[in-house]
Structure formats: structure tokens, C-alpha cells
Design a protein around this motif. Structure first.
Motif, short mmCIF file in Angstrom:
data_model
loop_
_atom_site.label_atom_id
_atom_site.label_comp_id
_atom_site.label_asym_id
_atom_site.label_seq_id
_atom_site.Cartn_x
_atom_site.Cartn_y
_atom_site.Cartn_z
N SER A 190 36.29 -48.08 10.56
CA SER A 190 34.89 -47.65 11.12
C SER A 190 34.37 -46.41 10.69
O SER A 190 35.09 -45.65 9.55
N LEU A 191 33.08 -46.07 11.16
CA LEU A 191 32.51 -44.96 10.76
C LEU A 191 32.70 -43.91 11.93
O LEU A 191 32.24 -44.24 13.11
N VAL A 192 33.14 -42.64 11.65
CA VAL A 192 33.33 -41.61 12.76
C VAL A 192 32.71 -40.28 12.24
O VAL A 192 32.44 -40.11 11.02
N MET A 193 32.36 -39.31 13.22
CA MET A 193 31.90 -38.16 13.09
C MET A 193 33.01 -37.12 13.08
O MET A 193 33.80 -37.36 14.30
N VAL A 194 33.26 -36.14 12.30
CA VAL A 194 34.17 -35.00 12.45
C VAL A 194 33.75 -33.83 12.20
O VAL A 194 32.42 -33.76 11.60
N ARG A 195 34.12 -32.80 12.68
CA ARG A 195 33.61 -31.19 12.30
C ARG A 195 34.92 -30.75 11.27
O ARG A 195 36.06 -30.90 11.64
N ILE A 196 34.68 -30.36 10.29
CA ILE A 196 35.48 -30.02 9.20
C ILE A 196 35.95 -28.41 9.80
O ILE A 196 35.30 -27.44 10.14
N THR A 197 37.50 -28.36 9.96
CA THR A 197 38.10 -27.32 10.32
C THR A 197 38.55 -26.41 9.19
O THR A 197 38.75 -25.33 9.37
N LEU A 198 39.08 -27.13 8.11
CA LEU A 198 39.79 -26.34 7.02
C LEU A 198 39.52 -27.08 5.71
O LEU A 198 39.60 -28.37 5.60
N GLY A 199 39.56 -26.20 4.57
CA GLY A 199 39.16 -26.86 3.32
C GLY A 199 40.59 -26.47 2.45
O GLY A 199 41.06 -25.46 2.35
N ARG A 200 41.12 -27.70 1.86
CA ARG A 200 42.11 -27.16 0.77
C ARG A 200 41.82 -27.68 -0.36
O ARG A 200 40.77 -28.06 -0.62
N GLU A 201 42.70 -27.69 -1.54
CA GLU A 201 42.22 -27.93 -2.72
C GLU A 201 41.94 -29.28 -2.89
O GLU A 201 40.91 -29.58 -3.60
N ASN A 202 42.66 -30.33 -2.44
CA ASN A 202 42.55 -31.77 -2.74
C ASN A 202 41.61 -32.43 -1.53
O ASN A 202 41.54 -33.62 -1.49
N SER A 203 41.90 -31.79 -0.22
CA SER A 203 41.23 -32.58 0.68
C SER A 203 40.71 -31.38 1.80
O SER A 203 41.12 -30.33 1.68
N LEU A 204 39.97 -32.17 3.02
CA LEU A 204 39.55 -31.41 4.04
C LEU A 204 40.36 -31.65 5.29
O LEU A 204 41.04 -32.80 5.38
N ALA A 205 40.37 -30.58 6.36
CA ALA A 205 41.08 -31.24 7.60
C ALA A 205 39.58 -31.26 8.30
O ALA A 205 38.84 -30.31 8.46
N GLY A 206 39.76 -32.11 9.41
CA GLY A 206 38.53 -32.25 10.44
C GLY A 206 39.16 -32.46 11.80
O GLY A 206 40.16 -32.78 12.12
N GLU A 207 38.18 -32.41 12.75
CA GLU A 207 38.45 -32.88 14.07
C GLU A 207 37.48 -33.98 14.55
O GLU A 207 36.28 -33.60 14.42
N LEU A 208 38.02 -34.73 15.40
CA LEU A 208 37.26 -36.02 15.60
C LEU A 208 36.39 -35.59 16.72
O LEU A 208 36.63 -34.94 17.57
N LEU A 209 34.99 -35.88 16.45
CA LEU A 209 34.03 -35.74 17.60
C LEU A 209 33.78 -37.13 18.52
O LEU A 209 33.96 -38.21 18.04
N PRO A 210 33.29 -36.80 19.50
CA PRO A 210 33.12 -38.25 20.55
C PRO A 210 32.09 -38.99 19.78
O PRO A 210 31.34 -38.90 19.01
N ALA A 211 32.65 -40.49 19.93
CA ALA A 211 31.94 -41.42 19.34
C ALA A 211 30.58 -41.79 20.13
O ALA A 211 30.49 -41.75 21.30
N THR A 212 29.31 -41.98 19.14
CA THR A 212 28.29 -42.15 19.90
C THR A 212 27.85 -43.48 19.79
O THR A 212 27.02 -43.98 20.56
N GLY A 213 28.61 -44.39 18.89
CA GLY A 213 28.28 -45.65 19.01
C GLY A 213 27.19 -46.05 17.92
O GLY A 213 27.04 -46.98 17.36
N GLU A 214 26.33 -44.97 17.67
CA GLU A 214 25.01 -45.16 16.54
C GLU A 214 25.72 -45.49 15.41
O GLU A 214 24.70 -45.77 14.42
N TYR A 215 26.61 -45.24 14.96
CA TYR A 215 27.21 -45.35 13.62
C TYR A 215 27.78 -46.55 13.22
O TYR A 215 28.12 -46.95 12.14
N LYS A 216 28.20 -47.39 14.23
CA LYS A 216 28.78 -48.66 13.92
C LYS A 216 27.85 -49.68 13.43
O LYS A 216 26.43 -49.49 13.54
N ALA A 217 28.13 -50.59 12.45
CA ALA A 217 26.99 -51.48 11.92
C ALA A 217 26.61 -52.25 12.79
O ALA A 217 27.23 -52.64 13.94
#
Ligand code: SAH
Ligand code: SF4
Ligand code: F3S
Length: 447
Positions: A420-447
Motif C-alpha cells: 500500500s501507499l502510506v505517508m511518513v515523516r522522515i526522522t533521520l538520514g543514513r548513508e543508504n536509507s532513511l528512517a521515518g515515522e508513519l503518519l495517520p492514514a487518510t485513505g486518499e492514497y489508496k488506489a
């Protein structure tokens, strides 16, 4: 022979995404013949290598791999071994002569002949099929049994650019575009099988034109964007000399086209770019980047750089370093120059010592690691849309997905989010990836 009741194939894939795409098609055709895929070569009755010839090391891998199979064939005389891809195209018949335990050889344009090649090999026929030429397209749509969320679709084959170092035009033949209708049918078939993201492939997608209607690549993106049920579109590779305003506008205007572009510079030095026959200068390249970022400010840029091209001086190399600092790429693939057969560069003077090439590569990669990390850290605080792929590789309870710009983001969430598609807020950047926290689903991103 009894053993032929066990139809098991191992496909070993080397090289670029074009090969990965072809291997998927091979697996699909062999599945129709009753072959199940196995992960280990020693469990297989048929081994197919899909090879790459872009650098010498890649080619050598093929010989050592096939060499090791000699023992296996002694134990299992019915084992069939075929070599496809770019080394097959480059060497043709010579491979059959040099490697007596090899059964068949087939070039990139002979992929759809694989079923016949296998059948005839079982009957004892040794042959090499290496004719290059039309049609560009697979001609027939083969959808993998379990394609997953993301799939590749080739939109063009071959290359006409003849960069002076590159073997691809010789082993993949002339540039040919697939008819748009066929591409759209394949995308629709993939979507029906559950695919949500496609990557359109070609050595130089910017010069795509539909052989029937003349539709260009920006136009094609527009058509793919209209495919219902598809969420995301990426494409690779873009040649800087052909990056037109139309494509930039398409990227900015089409909601499903992701903000990511691989735009290989190869060098930051005008002298080297000329010797490489790239068809642009450093200034023009930077101008392209500026025009792209003006319309698509969040675009993540990637590049390829070759170090140690014949005649590259310390000053030329410094220009590549300064290009990295100026553009600030998100991702970079870098290579030591390697002589390839047929190419112009292999015949010019001024070859560099291995040591010089190695130390330049180390320096370039160290600089990129620094820039990449800073770019990732700068993402902190941003809200991003992710396509969730599944559990993260490292870290328990973490799920992993990709942002629109193609960055890997890990976040804590349940396995039900996969696909599924979700929204996150990025909390941290690493060399090869990012860390994020999940934001509440709005439903509008589902197909
Ligand atoms: N069509 C793509 C790239 C195809 S090959 C493009 O034009 O960008 C992938 C990368 O391999 C190239 O971008 C180049 O950086 C590298 N490469 C190709 N030939 C090479 C050689 N002879 N030695 C070292 N690197 C090479
Ligand atoms: Fe090779 Fe140049 Fe063609 Fe890319 S554009 S495949 S580097 S010849
Ligand atoms: Fe290699 Fe052939 Fe791709 S040479 S990079 S597999 S086109």
C-alpha cells in the motif's frame, strides 16, 4: 532420459536492468515448457547465463562461472548449459569452441528462441544464434507468475550513441523503439497481475519514438500515466544530450511519474567528454540539471562516472570531483575505465595505471558518500509518500518502502501495510536509507 522429467532451471543474471528484464522473460517462457526455477545451479537440469560485457571484469565472471560448471556436467551428463546476453553476442561461435561443455549461445535479440534452443540442445544440437536486428520488442507479452509490486518494461533496445568506451552498441545493435501499443498492453497486463510500479527501460529512453505514430518519450509517459491501477512510473537511462524540455514538463506534470532521474555525466571534464563522444559539455550538462530542478525541485539525481579514461589527467579528474560537489547527486555508480573490444577508446594512447584508476575511484566514492549522506540528512522533517514493499532488511518490526524519489525508507509498522501507499515523516538520514515515522492514514492514497 529419466532426468528430463525433472525440469529445473537455474538462471544466472549479470549486468544491467535490460538483462534482468530479459531473464524474467526467459523464466516465463521456460515455465510454459514446464521448467521450475531453482536458486542453486547444482539443483538444475538446465542452466542459463544471461551475461554482461560492459567491463572486462563482468566478462571474466562469465568464463569462471561456466568453467566451474564443467564438473557439474560430468556428474550430470544430461545437464544443458546455455549462454545468452552481451558476452554471447560478442563472442558467438567462439564460446562453443572454447567451452566444449556448453550447449548453446544466444544473443539479446534471440531471447524468444530460447524454447527451441533448449529443445534442440536436448536432442544434441550445439548452436549459436547471434543475429541482431528487428523487431525491437519482445513481440509477445510474458507476465511472470508472481511479478511482485514493481516490474520493468523495455521500451527500446540497442544504442546508436557509440560513446567511445562502450561496447553496448556492438552487442545490442542499433536503437529500436517498441510500438507504444505493445508497451501499454504489457503495462496493463502487469497491473492486472498486481504490479503497481513500472520502470521503463532503454539505454537512451529520451530518444524513444513510436515506430508507428512517432510518439516521443514524453508522450509515451503520458499514455502510461493513464493506465488505470498503475501507481508509479520510473524510467532509465536518460542521456543528457537528449533531455528535452518536453520530458522535463512531463515529469513535472504527470502525477505518476516519480521525481527521480538517472542522468549519467561520465566525467566533469570537457576534454574527457569530447574524447568519450558524449555530445555535451560540462556547462550544457549543468544547464540541463538546472532546467530540470527548476520544474521538479525535489528530483533525486543519479549519475555514472568513469575514472581513468585514457588520457585523464589529475586536472580532468578534479573536474569530475567538482561536478559531484556542484550537482550533489543522490546516488552514483562509478567505474574504473576498462578496455572493451571494438571500441575507439581501446585503441587510443594514454592508458592509465591500474593504481591511478583505483585511487581516483576511492577518492570519488569517498566524496560521494559524504554528499549522499548530507543529502539524506537534509530530508529529515519532510513528509513523504511511500510504496511499502515489506519487512525491512535490518531491524525487527520495521517495514520498508520507497519514496517517490526512490529512496529506501524504513519505519515501524505492521506487515499488513505491504503493497500500500502510506505517508511518513522522515526522522533521520543514513548513508543508504532513511528512517521515518508513519503518519495517520487518510485513505486518499489508496488506489
Ligand atoms: N546507456 C547508459 C549506460 C549503459 S552502461 C548511459 O549511456 O548512461 C552503464 C555504465 O557503465 C555507463 O554509464 C558507464 O559509466 C559504464 N561503462 C560503460 N563502458 C565502460 C567501460 N568501458 N569502462 C568502464 N565503465 C564503463
Ligand atoms: Fe553505451 Fe553511450 Fe549507448 Fe550508454 S549511450 S549504452 S554509454 S554507447
Ligand atoms: Fe551489460 Fe549488456 Fe547491459 S553489456 S550493461 S548487460 S546492455
Amino acid at each position: 532420459m529419466a532426468s528430463h522429467n525433472h525440469k529445473r532451471v537455474h538462471i544466472a543474471t549479470f549486468g544491467c536492468q535490460m538483462n534482468a528484464y530479459d531473464s524474467k522473460r526467459m523464466a516465463g517462457m521456460l515455465a510454459e515448457m514446464g521448467y521450475a526455477q531453482v536458486q542453486r545451479p547444482d539443483a538444475a537440469d538446465l542452466i542459463v547465463l544471461n551475461t554482461c560485457s560492459v567491463r572486462r571484469l563482468a566478462e571474466e565472471k562469465v568464463y569462471s562461472y561456466v568453467g566451474e560448471l564443467k564438473r557439474l556436467k560430468r556428474e550430470k551428463p544430461w545437464l544443458i548449459i546455455g549462454v545468452g546476453g552481451c558476452v554471447a553476442q560478442q563472442e558467438g561461435d567462439k564460446l562453443l569452441k572454447r567451452l566444449p561443455h556448453l550447449d548453446f549461445v544466444f544473443g539479446p535479440d534471440a531471447v524468444t528462441s530460447l524454447p527451441e534452443l533448449v529443445t534442440e540442445a536436448i536432442q544434441g544440437k550445439r548452436q549459436a544464434l547471434t543475429k541482431l536486428g528487428p523487431p525491437a520488442g519482445p513481440g509477445r507479452i510474458i507476465v511472470p507468475a508472481e511479478p511482485g509490486l514493481r516490474a520493468m518494461v523495455t521500451v527500446m533496445t540497442g544504442c546508436d550513441n557509440f560513446c567511445s568506451y562502450c561496447v553496448v552498441p556492438y552487442v545490442r545493435g542499433r536503437e529500436r523503439s517498441r510500438p507504444a501499443g505493445e508497451i501499454l498492453d504489457e503495462v496493463a497486463a502487469l497491473v492486472a497481475a498486481g504490479v503497481r510500479e513500472v520502470t521503463l527501460l532503454g539505454q537512451n529512453v529520451n530518444s524513444y519514438h513510436d515506430p508507428d505514430s512517432g510518439l516521443d518519450f514524453a508522450g509515451l509517459l503520458g499514455r502510461v500515466n493513464d493506465v488505470e491501477g498503475l501507481w508509479r512510473i520510473r524510467f532509465t537511462t536518460s542521456h543528457p544530450k537528449d533531455l528535452g524540455q518536453g520530458l522535463i514538463e512531463a515529469m513535472a506534470g504527470l502525477n505518476k511519474v516519480m521525481e527521480q532521474m538517472h542522468l549519467p555525466a561520465q566525467s566533469g571534464s570537457n576534454r574527457m567528454l569530447k574524447a568519450m563522444n558524449r555530445g555535451y559539455t560540462r556547462e550544457r550538462y549543468l544547464e540541463q540539471v538546472r532546467r530540470l530542478r527548476e520544474k521538479v525541485p525535489q528530483v533525486a539525481l543519479g549519475s555514472d562516472i568513469i575514472v581513468g579514461f585514457p588520457g585523464e589527467t589529475a586536472e580532468d579528474f578534479d573536474q569530475s570531483l567538482s561536478l559531484l560537489r556542484e550537482v550533489r547527486y543522490d546516488f552514483l555508480y562509478s567505474f574504473k575505465y576498462s578496455d572493451r573490444p571494438f571500441t575507439k577508446a581501446s585503441r587510443i594512447e594514454g592508458k592509465l595505471e591500474e593504481e591511478t584508476k583505483s585511487s581516483r575511484l576511492v577518492e570519488l566514492q569517498a566524496l560521494q558518500r559524504e554528499i549522499g549522506l548530507q543529502e539524506h540528512q537534509a530530508q529529515a522533517g519532510r513528509v513523504e509518500e511511500l510504496l511499502v514493499e515489506g519487512p525491512a532488511k535490518h531491524g525487527r518490526g520495521l517495514m520498508s518502502g520507497r519514496s517517490r524519489a526512490g529512496r529506501v525508507v524504513n519505519f515501524s509498522g505492521g506487515p499488513e501495510l505491504a503493497g500500500s501507499l502510506v505517508m511518513v515523516r522522515i526522522t533521520l538520514g543514513r548513508e543508504n536509507s532513511l528512517a521515518g515515522e508513519l503518519l495517520p492514514a487518510t485513505g486518499e492514497y489508496k488506489a
